[in-house]
Scaffold this active site. Structure first.
Site, PDB file in Angstrom:
ATOM      1  N   GLU A 171     -55.803 -84.704  17.078  1.00 49.40           N
ATOM      2  CA  GLU A 171     -56.809 -85.744  17.252  1.00 49.40           C
ATOM      3  C   GLU A 171     -56.214 -87.150  17.408  1.00 49.40           C
ATOM      4  O   GLU A 171     -56.454 -88.027  16.584  1.00 49.40           O
ATOM      5  CB  GLU A 171     -57.785 -85.737  16.073  1.00 49.40           C
ATOM      6  CG  GLU A 171     -58.451 -84.398  15.843  1.00 49.40           C
ATOM      7  CD  GLU A 171     -59.590 -84.461  14.827  1.00 49.40           C
ATOM      8  OE1 GLU A 171     -59.764 -85.509  14.193  1.00 49.40           O
ATOM      9  OE2 GLU A 171     -60.315 -83.453  14.692  1.00 49.40           O
ATOM     10  N   GLU A 173     -60.201 -76.397  14.956  1.00 51.37           N
ATOM     11  CA  GLU A 173     -60.928 -76.788  13.737  1.00 51.37           C
ATOM     12  C   GLU A 173     -62.418 -76.702  14.008  1.00 51.37           C
ATOM     13  O   GLU A 173     -62.888 -77.150  15.058  1.00 51.37           O
ATOM     14  CB  GLU A 173     -60.646 -78.240  13.319  1.00 51.37           C
ATOM     15  CG  GLU A 173     -59.320 -78.477  12.679  1.00 51.37           C
ATOM     16  CD  GLU A 173     -59.121 -79.951  12.270  1.00 51.37           C
ATOM     17  OE1 GLU A 173     -60.124 -80.652  11.960  1.00 51.37           O
ATOM     18  OE2 GLU A 173     -57.966 -80.390  12.274  1.00 51.37           O
TER      19      GLU A 173
HETATM   20  C1  FCB Z   1     -60.757 -83.681  11.437  1.00 49.87           C
HETATM   21  C2  FCB Z   1     -59.342 -83.719  10.902  1.00 49.87           C
HETATM   22  C3  FCB Z   1     -59.134 -82.892   9.663  1.00 49.87           C
HETATM   23  C4  FCB Z   1     -60.319 -82.955   8.734  1.00 49.87           C
HETATM   24  C5  FCB Z   1     -61.610 -82.680   9.471  1.00 49.87           C
HETATM   25  C6  FCB Z   1     -62.835 -82.689   8.607  1.00 49.87           C
HETATM   26  O1  FCB Z   1     -61.026 -84.859  12.093  1.00 49.87           O
HETATM   27  O2  FCB Z   1     -58.435 -83.269  11.874  1.00 49.87           O
HETATM   28  O3  FCB Z   1     -57.940 -83.318   9.062  1.00 49.87           O
HETATM   29  O4  FCB Z   1     -60.325 -84.146   8.054  1.00 49.87           O
HETATM   30  O5  FCB Z   1     -61.771 -83.594  10.500  1.00 49.87           O
END
Ligand code: FCB
Length: 460
Positions: free
Chosen positions: A178, A364
């Site tokens: 990110e 994620e």
């Molecule tokens: C993302 C991050 C991760 C975590 C989630 C909830 O932005 O990559 O580290 O904090 O959100």
């Protein structure tokens, strides 16, 4: 029809939409779980400095201890084994490897990841490793951090060393997690380390992050390592509040800021027009063949997806590019993020249709809820519902021909949620911070285990 242990039904035909080698995993990041910030020669990171600065995190929480994963990694790997999770995404802490960013390798830091990798592989769990999940060595920050082009080359060298060091056991690499968050939250809004609020610098940082990514991909290719390399972007589905031209234009501005700012340079070779006016300029940071480096071909793209947005035009929102967030809030998580699984399908389809046909992985996805430990059990049915619907959305993406290869739940454990400290719980496994860091799988963890089991059975 298969019936899993908890009575939940999974349709075999539906499960078979996912290829048999689809990766069902969980994800974490170093600073959020490791703790042991002063052990075995680890250097300071920008998150140590930021979290120890007053009023930057909830209750002044820090990652000093976090989940103490540095000492409990065996137990954590064993939890994954019990859950039948065959894939694990984690990040390497750069300041454990190079305490000041470069120079002499810290053998003791390397040894920790050696132990972790060997433990994972012995448990039959395949690692995916992120090289940068936001913990820049503080020594580099003091020389200008990501605002300074030198950091790009430090990162490339660190990455190259990691490929050499662990390439025998890691076959899937992610350069950055990110980068949008580092640029925008870290350098424009100041909510993340290093806590800077300077639009012009945010653009420069974005460019340097992207360049460091591209150069690392090149380094990987030149080492002729056999595995695959990609980057993980946080992407959001953005919808207009109406068909009025102003709202459509507002949608485009938001989409440019949230999504195109990183997708365009990586896959189309240029920054989207209009970005400079809205965010600040990468301007003079772009040199020579930078854009070609940034566009180095990738083996896969990692997508982090949590929420979606509906936006309208609002001239009063001058700091937000004239965009007002009007997303319905009838269902939100503990982060206040609206739940919208269809957005995940749309994001994946859009990448497939407009950007690239390389394989995609959801690196994620997950949700924070105010979990309660009652009689040694966490009944997190809202999280189960969130996961089910988002996995359902993956099925829809596969139906449209998206080449999707994996899904990693954020997160294995409750952990240090950046500026929100320990107030937000994202884990499949509950961490009892007050009771010696005891781990307790939540109902969602057992649900995920049953789901993965049903998936495996569907293919045997
Ligand atoms: C993302 C991050 C991760 C975590 C989630 C909830 O932005 O990559 O580290 O904090 O959100």
């Amino acid at each position: 029809m298969l019936r899993a242990a908890n009575g939940m039904e999974f349709d075999t035909n539906w499960l078979r939409k996912f290829p048999p080698d689809f990766r069902w995993g969980t994800a974490t990041a170093a600073y959020q779980i490791e703790g042991a910030v002063n052990e075995d020669g680890r250097g300071r990171s920008i998150w140590d400095a930021f979290s120890h600065t007053p009023n930057k995190t909830w209750h002044g929480d820090t990652g000093d201890l976090a989940c103490d994963h540095y000492h409990r990694y065996r137990e954590d790997v064993d939890l994954m084994r019990q859950l039948g999770v065959g894939h694990y995404r984690f990040s390497v802490a750069w300041p454990r490897i190079y305490p000041t960013g470069g120079g002499t390798l810290n053998i003791d830091g390397v040894a920790f990841y050696d132990r972790l990798l060997d433990t994972l592989l012995a448990a039959g769990i395949r690692p995916v490793v992120t090289l940068y999940h936001w913990d820049l060595p503080q020594a580099l920050e003091e020389r200008g951090g990501w605002r300074n082009r030198d950091t790009v080359y430090y990162f490339r060298d660190y990455a190259g060393r990691m490929f050499e060091q662990f390439g025998d056991r890691i076959d899937t690499w992610i350069t950055h997690n990110e980068p949008w968050c580092t640029a925008v939250l870290g350098h424009l809004l100041g909510q993340h380390a290093p806590g800077i609020q300077d639009p012009a610098q945010a653009g420069v940082v974005a460019h340097h992050l992207l360049l460091s990514h591209g150069l690392s991909v090149q380094a990987y290719r030149s080492q002729r390592a056999g595995g695959q390399i990609g980057i993980t972007l946080n992407l959001s589905a953005v919808y207009p509040a109406s068909d009025r031209p102003e709202d459509l234009a507002a949608r485009d501005r938001m989409d440019t800021i949230l999504n195109r700012s990183f997708l365009d340079p990586i896959f189309l070779g240029n920054y989207p027009s209009g970005l400079n006016e809205m965010l600040g300029s990468a301007g003079e940071a772009v040199r020579g063949d930078d854009m070609a480096q940034i566009g180095s071909p990738l083996d896969f793209l990692g997508v982090n997806y949590y929420t979606y947005q509906v936006v309208a035009h609002d001239a009063d929102q001058t700091e937000l590019a004239g965009v007002k967030d009007v997303t319905p809030r009838d269902e939100v998580t503990d982060m206040g993020w609206p739940v919208g699984p269809a957005g995940l399908t749309d994001v994946l389809r859009r990448i497939h249709d407009q950007y690239t046909r390389i394989p995609l992985m959801v690196t994620e996805n997950g949700a924070a809820y105010p979990d309660q430990l009652v009689d040694d059990r966490v009944r997190d049915s809202a999280r189960i519902s969130y996961l089910k619907r988002h996995i359902g959305a993956l099925g829809d993406a596969l139906d449209s021909g998206v080449d999707l290869r994996g899904y990693y739940v954020w997160s294995l454990l409750d952990n240090f949620e950046w500026s929100f400290g320990y107030s937000k719980r994202f884990g499949l496994v509950y961490v009892d911070y007050d009771a010696g860091q005891r781990r307790l799988p939540k109902d969602s963890a057992w649900w995920y285990r049953d789901f993965i089991q049903a998936f495996r059975r569907a293919w045997t």
